[in-house]
Design a protein around this motif. Structure first.
Motif, short mmCIF file in Angstrom:
data_model
loop_
_atom_site.label_atom_id
_atom_site.label_comp_id
_atom_site.label_asym_id
_atom_site.label_seq_id
_atom_site.Cartn_x
_atom_site.Cartn_y
_atom_site.Cartn_z
N GLY A 26 0.78 -1.22 0.00
CA GLY A 26 0.00 0.00 0.00
C GLY A 26 0.81 1.27 0.00
O GLY A 26 0.43 2.21 0.65
N LEU A 27 1.89 1.33 -0.73
CA LEU A 27 2.75 2.48 -0.62
C LEU A 27 2.72 3.46 -1.78
O LEU A 27 3.42 4.44 -1.73
N ALA A 28 1.97 3.21 -2.82
CA ALA A 28 1.96 4.14 -3.94
C ALA A 28 1.32 5.45 -3.50
O ALA A 28 0.30 5.47 -2.83
N GLU A 38 1.50 13.27 4.23
CA GLU A 38 1.48 11.98 3.52
C GLU A 38 2.82 11.72 2.83
O GLU A 38 3.32 10.60 2.85
N LEU A 39 3.38 12.75 2.21
CA LEU A 39 4.67 12.58 1.55
C LEU A 39 5.76 12.21 2.55
O LEU A 39 6.56 11.32 2.30
N ALA A 40 5.77 12.88 3.69
CA ALA A 40 6.78 12.60 4.71
C ALA A 40 6.62 11.19 5.26
O ALA A 40 7.61 10.52 5.57
N ARG A 41 5.39 10.73 5.38
CA ARG A 41 5.13 9.40 5.94
C ARG A 41 5.45 8.29 4.94
O ARG A 41 5.99 7.25 5.32
N GLU A 42 5.17 8.50 3.67
CA GLU A 42 5.27 7.40 2.70
C GLU A 42 6.60 7.33 1.95
O GLU A 42 6.99 6.26 1.52
N ARG A 83 15.24 5.61 -4.71
CA ARG A 83 14.75 4.85 -3.56
C ARG A 83 13.22 4.84 -3.50
O ARG A 83 12.62 3.88 -3.04
N ASN A 84 12.60 5.92 -4.02
CA ASN A 84 11.14 6.06 -3.93
C ASN A 84 10.42 5.91 -5.27
O ASN A 84 9.21 6.07 -5.32
N ARG A 85 11.14 5.60 -6.34
CA ARG A 85 10.54 5.59 -7.68
C ARG A 85 9.32 4.68 -7.77
O ARG A 85 8.31 5.03 -8.39
N GLU A 86 9.37 3.50 -7.15
CA GLU A 86 8.24 2.56 -7.24
C GLU A 86 7.03 3.04 -6.43
O GLU A 86 5.92 2.60 -6.70
N LYS A 87 7.25 3.92 -5.49
CA LYS A 87 6.16 4.41 -4.64
C LYS A 87 5.44 5.60 -5.26
O LYS A 87 4.35 5.94 -4.83
N ILE A 88 6.05 6.25 -6.25
CA ILE A 88 5.52 7.50 -6.80
C ILE A 88 4.57 7.21 -7.95
O ILE A 88 4.89 6.47 -8.87
N THR A 122 -3.79 5.38 -1.68
CA THR A 122 -3.72 5.73 -0.26
C THR A 122 -4.27 4.58 0.56
O THR A 122 -5.23 3.93 0.16
N PRO A 123 -3.67 4.32 1.69
CA PRO A 123 -4.20 3.26 2.53
C PRO A 123 -5.58 3.63 3.06
O PRO A 123 -5.88 4.80 3.24
N SER A 124 -6.40 2.65 3.28
CA SER A 124 -7.74 2.93 3.74
C SER A 124 -7.98 2.28 5.08
O SER A 124 -7.27 1.37 5.51
N LEU A 125 -9.03 2.73 5.76
CA LEU A 125 -9.39 2.17 7.05
C LEU A 125 -9.83 0.72 6.88
O LEU A 125 -9.55 -0.11 7.74
#
Length: 163
Positions: A26-28, A38-42, A83-88, A122-125
């Protein structure tokens, strides 16, 4: 390695692998719509200050067209980007892309995107409630069970040594 430690080692290894899998699913994050928090967290190696710089730069240019534009943000280098390319993820907003095309004076392909695998933005509840919480409970249960088994084996070993 004692036989008592093997179940605990296997349990911790399994728990680590399960948590790693859950974490990676769930990191995209869409850098055109995400808040600084959100950017700082992910994103790895992006704290609150760099995240705020990303948001301010996004407002200044009207949005990102490619992840490489993050390199224009002060403090974001090639290592952080890789490092973050796959998450973006960048949302395909044709109106925004047209405005950015005028700003950069470069042709942009506005054709419909090819079929891509859906990614959780985004992660959901619901994700937390249905997956993460029960798996955490299962991990705690397995840990307690392994601990009780090791205590029982320790008592048996102590009793045999006394006799």
């Amino acid at each position: 390695m004692k036989s008592v430690e093997k179940p605990q080692f296997i349990f911790f290894l399994a728990a680590f692998i399960i948590n790693l899998f859950i974490y990676q699913c769930g990191l995209a994050i869409d850098i055109n719509t995400a808040t600084a928090e959100e950017l700082a967290r992910e994103l790895a190696y992006v704290g609150p200050v760099k995240a705020q710089r990303i948001v301010e730069y996004r407002k200044k240019i009207g949005g990102f067209v490619s992840p490489e534009q993050l390199l224009e943000v002060y403090g974001i280098g090639p290592k952080i980007l890789e490092r973050n390319r796959e998450k973006i993820v960048i949302a395909n907003n044709t109106a925004q892309l047209a405005l950015l095309n005028e700003a950069y004076h470069t042709p942009i392909d506005l054709s419909p995107p090819l079929a891509k695998s859906p990614r959780l933005v985004t992660p959901s509840l619901l994700w937390d409630t249905v997956i993460i919480i029960p798996l955490f409970g299962l991990c705690v249960f397995i840990f307690i069970k392994a601990w009780l088994i090791s205590l029982k084996k320790d008592k048996v070993t102590a009793n045999t040594l006394e006799n």
